[in-house]
Motif scaffolding. Structure first.
Motif, PDB file in Angstrom:
ATOM      1  N   GLU A  90       0.840  -1.193   0.000  1.00 40.62           N
ATOM      2  CA  GLU A  90       0.000   0.000   0.000  1.00 40.62           C
ATOM      3  C   GLU A  90       0.882   1.253   0.000  1.00 40.62           C
ATOM      4  OE1 GLU A  90      -3.097   2.463   2.880  1.00 40.62           O
ATOM      5  OE2 GLU A  90      -1.936   0.774   3.665  1.00 40.62           O
ATOM      6  N   PRO A  91       0.871   2.019  -1.088  1.00 40.77           N
ATOM      7  CA  PRO A  91       1.657   3.256  -1.089  1.00 40.77           C
ATOM      8  C   PRO A  91       0.983   4.289  -0.188  1.00 40.77           C
ATOM      9  CG  PRO A  91       0.353   3.123  -3.087  1.00 40.77           C
ATOM     10  CD  PRO A  91       0.133   1.831  -2.350  1.00 40.77           C
ATOM     11  N   THR A  92       1.751   4.877   0.708  1.00 43.58           N
ATOM     12  CA  THR A  92       1.196   5.852   1.640  1.00 43.58           C
ATOM     13  C   THR A  92       1.658   7.269   1.349  1.00 43.58           C
ATOM     14  OG1 THR A  92       3.007   5.458   3.192  1.00 43.58           O
ATOM     15  CG2 THR A  92       1.004   4.134   3.471  1.00 43.58           C
ATOM     16  N   ALA A  93       2.756   7.410   0.626  1.00 43.19           N
ATOM     17  CA  ALA A  93       3.271   8.741   0.309  1.00 43.19           C
ATOM     18  C   ALA A  93       4.266   8.627  -0.829  1.00 43.19           C
ATOM     19  CB  ALA A  93       3.942   9.374   1.528  1.00 43.19           C
ATOM     20  N   VAL A 103       8.900   6.302  -2.519  1.00 40.66           N
ATOM     21  CA  VAL A 103       7.543   5.928  -2.135  1.00 40.66           C
ATOM     22  C   VAL A 103       7.556   5.182  -0.805  1.00 40.66           C
ATOM     23  CG1 VAL A 103       5.445   4.723  -2.867  1.00 40.66           C
ATOM     24  CG2 VAL A 103       7.001   5.688  -4.592  1.00 40.66           C
ATOM     25  N   GLY A 104       6.763   5.656   0.147  1.00 42.38           N
ATOM     26  CA  GLY A 104       6.548   4.901   1.372  1.00 42.38           C
ATOM     27  C   GLY A 104       5.535   3.808   1.100  1.00 42.38           C
ATOM     28  N   VAL A 105       5.872   2.566   1.419  1.00 42.24           N
ATOM     29  CA  VAL A 105       5.008   1.425   1.118  1.00 42.24           C
ATOM     30  C   VAL A 105       4.710   0.663   2.399  1.00 42.24           C
ATOM     31  CG1 VAL A 105       4.722  -0.670  -0.256  1.00 42.24           C
ATOM     32  CG2 VAL A 105       6.051   1.242  -1.177  1.00 42.24           C
ATOM     33  N   SER A 115       5.005  -3.239   9.174  1.00 39.54           N
ATOM     34  CA  SER A 115       6.240  -3.270   8.395  1.00 39.54           C
ATOM     35  C   SER A 115       6.078  -2.343   7.196  1.00 39.54           C
ATOM     36  CB  SER A 115       6.560  -4.691   7.908  1.00 39.54           C
ATOM     37  OG  SER A 115       5.539  -5.167   7.039  1.00 39.54           O
ATOM     38  N   GLY A 116       7.204  -1.983   6.607  1.00 36.88           N
ATOM     39  CA  GLY A 116       7.124  -1.105   5.452  1.00 36.88           C
ATOM     40  C   GLY A 116       8.470  -0.875   4.805  1.00 36.88           C
ATOM     41  N   MET A 117       8.404  -0.315   3.607  1.00 39.21           N
ATOM     42  CA  MET A 117       9.597  -0.084   2.806  1.00 39.21           C
ATOM     43  C   MET A 117       9.596   1.347   2.278  1.00 39.21           C
ATOM     44  SD  MET A 117      10.821  -3.226   2.819  1.00 39.21           S
ATOM     45  CE  MET A 117      12.093  -3.174   1.547  1.00 39.21           C
ATOM     46  N   LEU A 118      10.800   1.836   1.984  1.00 37.77           N
ATOM     47  CA  LEU A 118      10.947   3.018   1.144  1.00 37.77           C
ATOM     48  C   LEU A 118      11.477   2.514  -0.189  1.00 37.77           C
ATOM     49  CD1 LEU A 118      10.867   6.133   0.850  1.00 37.77           C
ATOM     50  CD2 LEU A 118      13.317   6.101   1.366  1.00 37.77           C
ATOM     51  N   ASP A 133      14.317  -1.208   3.891  1.00 40.55           N
ATOM     52  CA  ASP A 133      13.409  -1.702   4.921  1.00 40.55           C
ATOM     53  C   ASP A 133      13.314  -0.658   6.034  1.00 40.55           C
ATOM     54  OD1 ASP A 133      11.974  -3.032   6.862  1.00 40.55           O
ATOM     55  OD2 ASP A 133      13.105  -4.904   6.686  1.00 40.55           O
ATOM     56  N   LEU A 134      12.093  -0.203   6.326  1.00 43.75           N
ATOM     57  CA  LEU A 134      11.888   0.834   7.337  1.00 43.75           C
ATOM     58  C   LEU A 134      11.537   0.272   8.710  1.00 43.75           C
ATOM     59  CD1 LEU A 134       9.810   3.325   5.153  1.00 43.75           C
ATOM     60  CD2 LEU A 134      12.241   3.499   5.755  1.00 43.75           C
ATOM     61  N   GLY A 135      11.187  -1.003   8.755  1.00 44.47           N
ATOM     62  CA  GLY A 135      10.902  -1.638  10.041  1.00 44.47           C
ATOM     63  C   GLY A 135       9.547  -1.318  10.626  1.00 44.47           C
ATOM     64  N   GLY A 136       8.749  -0.540   9.940  1.00 47.61           N
ATOM     65  CA  GLY A 136       7.429  -0.184  10.443  1.00 47.61           C
ATOM     66  C   GLY A 136       6.589   0.420   9.336  1.00 47.61           C
ATOM     67  N   GLN A 137       5.353   0.809   9.687  1.00 51.23           N
ATOM     68  CA  GLN A 137       4.388   1.294   8.697  1.00 51.23           C
ATOM     69  C   GLN A 137       4.591   2.778   8.423  1.00 51.23           C
ATOM     70  OE1 GLN A 137       0.826   2.633  10.299  1.00 51.23           O
ATOM     71  NE2 GLN A 137       0.870   3.881   8.440  1.00 51.23           N
ATOM     72  N   PRO A 138       5.038   3.117   7.207  1.00 52.59           N
ATOM     73  CA  PRO A 138       5.284   4.530   6.894  1.00 52.59           C
ATOM     74  C   PRO A 138       3.981   5.269   6.625  1.00 52.59           C
ATOM     75  CG  PRO A 138       5.704   3.192   4.962  1.00 52.59           C
ATOM     76  CD  PRO A 138       5.361   2.234   6.073  1.00 52.59           C
ATOM     77  N   ASP A 139       3.998   6.564   6.948  1.00 46.94           N
ATOM     78  CA  ASP A 139       2.873   7.416   6.591  1.00 46.94           C
ATOM     79  C   ASP A 139       3.350   8.457   5.595  1.00 46.94           C
ATOM     80  OD1 ASP A 139       0.610   8.981   6.383  1.00 46.94           O
ATOM     81  OD2 ASP A 139       0.043   8.704   8.468  1.00 46.94           O
ATOM     82  N   SER A 140       3.902   9.574   6.062  1.00 48.16           N
ATOM     83  CA  SER A 140       4.308  10.627   5.128  1.00 48.16           C
ATOM     84  C   SER A 140       5.817  10.630   4.916  1.00 48.16           C
ATOM     85  CB  SER A 140       3.848  11.988   5.636  1.00 48.16           C
ATOM     86  OG  SER A 140       4.578  12.366   6.773  1.00 48.16           O
ATOM     87  N   THR A 141       6.216  11.265   3.821  1.00 49.06           N
ATOM     88  CA  THR A 141       7.630  11.417   3.479  1.00 49.06           C
ATOM     89  C   THR A 141       7.897  12.876   3.127  1.00 49.06           C
ATOM     90  OG1 THR A 141       7.199  10.920   1.148  1.00 49.06           O
ATOM     91  CG2 THR A 141       7.804   9.067   2.564  1.00 49.06           C
ATOM     92  N   ALA A 142       9.135  13.316   3.338  1.00 54.83           N
ATOM     93  CA  ALA A 142       9.535  14.660   2.932  1.00 54.83           C
ATOM     94  C   ALA A 142      11.030  14.657   2.644  1.00 54.83           C
ATOM     95  CB  ALA A 142       9.207  15.692   4.012  1.00 54.83           C
TER      96      ALA A 142
END
Length: 716
Positions: A90-93, A103-105, A115-118, A133-142
């Motif tokens: 799921e792309p979040t940002a 893309v935050g996924v 879990s989540g990826m950039l 690997d981000l180790g968690g659920q990403p929301d926004s990116t900047a």
């Protein structure tokens, strides 16, 4: 901290001033996200959006499809599909640096195992070029303005269906930064910033929502449900943190009680619970106060990074929404219009903050030259549920991504909307109550009739069942202005069981109103005589001959020819030939009923019916429309009938069929607004000199963008 609002008089004055201020952003085009899909019927969405370095390509996150979509805006008036990239979750940002989309996924198996990826994609080759690997659920990116690093809010969001749906659901969220080298994120440079123990609300479970970076490389992050703000640097050092505070609200609608626009309640100490955040300069940032969990501050705020409050909008933003006809009454009661996303950019030397109201589908444009005294410059219409925005000052463009996709209901699709910074007057709103002596909420405009001296009178329909109203509209000013609202009453109280779809003047200072019945809701079909004070003085029920064949789709307009009222029936009743509807007559003298038949178009999809009827200068004009939206819309027409054919036959007998002549195709008019073609053209008013005005019904901002179009089609 708690802030007292401006008085109602002051807020109305601010909104009225904004309506006459110089306005320079106008919508130039819209892009329906399904145009990127292999299967256009599949649900899709545009949520967070970014632009390439040259400003020629847009990228948006599409959660339902699990893709990032791309749009070619080389010509911003004609955006073109560039396809989708499947991101494997799921792309979040999405944030773009150069020609790389980062893309935050969200790849989480559950709320308790996030879990989540950039992931990074070359937007020219449309190929993946990095994955971290981000180790968690990403929301926004900047991304930092100099492109040296990217920061991501790792929300690890709560399960709103678990327990009482509140925070305190581990694992905790955090913030990460990654260096960018050669245009790509460097995975092994990741710094994880612990932001637990800072907030007063659920300090053990921070939920970072939105991040932004200033020119000095300082990061501001909102912890929405924790009602907290953190300022840090890219190395993970916390520079400051503080509560987002609370607001005392007066003059609002806070009760889930009625289908009415009533703003006379108060809520004290409403937590801001900010969502979007944007730096304005090196010291100041703005937050959009959505109020997701306990809040509902309804506005937006500017802080200094030292934690001091610089500006609070209070309910002034919401009042501007109300005056524009976009207040989302059905969805809003506890939390108002819900400001969510935002953007900041400087156009021609003027710094602007853009505030996105998710439920009202509007964008407030503020000049923040003085951060302590922002000036509302205009209100922009958007698609349903604006979620993200991106400014491209180098090209004079501003873009919104609108999340809602109503494909399952046959409704409006998700759109990306593009606006140009122009040396031109604002094209929207076309109808406003700003400048009236008191705050006037309005929406669901239905039937209309022309009065004297450029005044038009309009009614709202049953969406506001507890607030039937006749609005006076001054067409001598631009935008047209609602100057007063006359409640329709029965026995001194708001009249119940009305669905006002037509209005005409009685020649004595009062009106006749046609109500479309809904037997399933115990709303009768009928005619109502209303005096100049709004009191119903006479009620006329339908005769047995009509009630025997009646269907829900009743009177949609009323006009007066001599001493006879004529009503247009929207669709076929039980005894009507296919694709023919009745124009029903009622003699005010003899009390007799009659009718003629009107031949309407055969629909390709959905239905076709009548929405209005107006007599003028030897003709009877009707609005004939289909119920389709966007590219599916084919019929939005004004026709006319020679008045000498309007000779009613007795009900139950063979009815004469009138002939019609096309006067105007309204679809080009609707397309000129550069959004999507709306469904409900419902109002037509014709002045003595033949000048005609047309209006659309915004369905009370329910599964609608709330846009009301009110325009003149010239002299007939």
């Amino acid at each position: 901290m708690s802030v007292k609002l401006l008085s109602m008089t002051s807020v109305i004055a601010i909104a009225a001033t904004s309506a006459t201020a110089e306005m320079n952003f106008n919508r130039s085009s819209s892009f329906a996200t399904f145009a990127n899909n292999v299967d256009p019927s599949a649900e899709s969405s545009s949520e967070i959006i970014s632009a390439s370095a040259d400003g020629m390509t847009l990228a948006y996150s599409d959660s339902p499809l699990g893709v990032v979509g791309f749009i070619d805006i080389t010509d911003p008036t004609a955006p073109a599909a560039k396809g989708n990239i499947n991101v494997g979750g799921e792309p979040t940002a999405v944030s773009i640096w150069g020609d790389v989309a980062m893309v935050g996924v969200n790849t989480s198996e559950s709320y308790t195992a996030p879990s989540g990826m950039l992931k990074a994609y070359d937007i020219k080759s449309m190929s993946e070029v990095a994955s971290c690997d981000l180790g968690g659920q990403p929301d926004s990116t900047a991304i930092a303005p100099d492109g040296s690093f990217i920061t991501i809010a790792i929300e690890n969001e709560r399960d709103e269906d678990a327990g009482d749906g509140r925070t305190g659901q581990l694992p905790a969220g955090y913030v990460v930064t990654l260096e960018i080298a050669d245009g790509l994120p460097v995975c092994d440079s990741m710094v994880k910033v612990d932001v637990t123990g800072l907030a007063d609300i659920s300090p053990e479970d921070p939920e970072p929502e939105f991040v932004d970076v200033n020119a000095a490389g300082e990061i501001v992050v909102t912890l929405q449900e924790n009602n907290h703000i953190v300022v840090l640097n890219k190395d993970g050092d916390i520079l400051n943190h503080f509560s987002a505070g609370a607001v005392d609200l007066d003059g609002i609608d806070a009760t889930d009680e009625r289908a009415a626009l009533v703003f006379n309640e108060s809520q004290m100490g409403r937590l801001r619970e900010p969502d979007g955040v944007q730096w304005i300069d090196g010291d100041h940032f703005a937050i959009a106060n959505e109020g997701d969990m306990d809040g509902g501050a309804r506005g937006w705020t500017i802080f200094n990074k030292d934690g001091s409050e610089v500006f609070e909008a209070g309910n002034s933003f919401e009042y501007a929404i109300i005056q524009s006809g976009h207040y989302p009454d059905k969805r809003s009661d506890a939390k108002g219009a819900e400001p969510e996303g935002m953007e900041f950019a400087t156009f021609n030397g003027t710094p602007y903050v853009f505030i996105l109201a998710e439920r009202a589908s509007m964008v407030g444009v503020y000049d923040v030259t003085d951060p302590s005294a922002p000036v509302l410059k205009q209100m922009l219409p958007s698609g349903i549920a604006p979620e993200g925005a991106i400014a491209i000052p180098s090209r004079g463009l501003f873009v919104t991504a609108n999340e809602a996709d109503l494909v399952e209901d046959g409704g409006v699709r998700s759109h990306v909307m593009i606006y140009e910074y122009q040396d031109a007057p604002a094209s929207y709103p076309q109808l406003t109550s700003a400048g009236a002596d008191q705050l006037i909420g309005w929406g669901a405009i239905s039937g209309m009739v022309a009065g004297d001296d450029g005044m038009v009178y309009a009614v709202n329909d049953s969406f506001y069942g507890y607030q039937p109203t006749i609005f006076a509209i001054d067409t001598n000013v631009q935008p047209a202005q609602i100057t007063s609202a006359l409640p329709v009453t029965r026995g001194g109280h708001a009249a119940q069981k009305l669905d006002m779809e037509g209005i005409t003047r009685d020649g004595e200072g009062g009106f006749w109103v046609a109500s479309e019945g809904r037997t399933d809701r115990m709303v009768p079909h009928g005619l109502y005589h209303v005096n100049s004070m709004g009191e119903i003085t006479e009620e006329v029920a339908l005769p047995a001959e009509l009630l025997a064949v009646e269907k829900r789709f009743g009177f949609e307009g009323v006009t007066l020819i001599g001493n006879t009222l004529w009503m247009a029936v929207q669709r076929e009743w039980g005894d009507d030939p296919e694709n023919h509807v009745k124009l029903v007559a009622y003699s005010l003298e003899s009390k007799e009923w009659g009718a003629v038949l009107y031949p309407k178009a055969s629909p390709d999809t959905g239905w076709v019916g009548l929405s209005e009827i107006v007599a003028h200068d030897g003709f009877v004009y009707v609005v004939e429309r289909d119920n389709q939206i966007g590219e599916a819309a084919k019929i939005k027409m004004v026709y006319r009938i020679p008045a000498d054919q309007m000779v009613p036959a007795a009900l139950g007998s063979e009815l004469p069929v009138v002939t019609k002549e096309a006067v105007r195709d309204l679809i080009p008019d609707l397309k000129s607004n550069n959004g999507y073609v709306v469904d409900k053209v419902e109002g037509l008013a014709i002045f003595d000199d033949g000048t005609a005005w047309v209006s659309t019904d915004n369905d009370g901002v329910d599964d609608s963008s709330g846009e009301t179009f009110f325009w003149s089609i010239g002299q007939l």
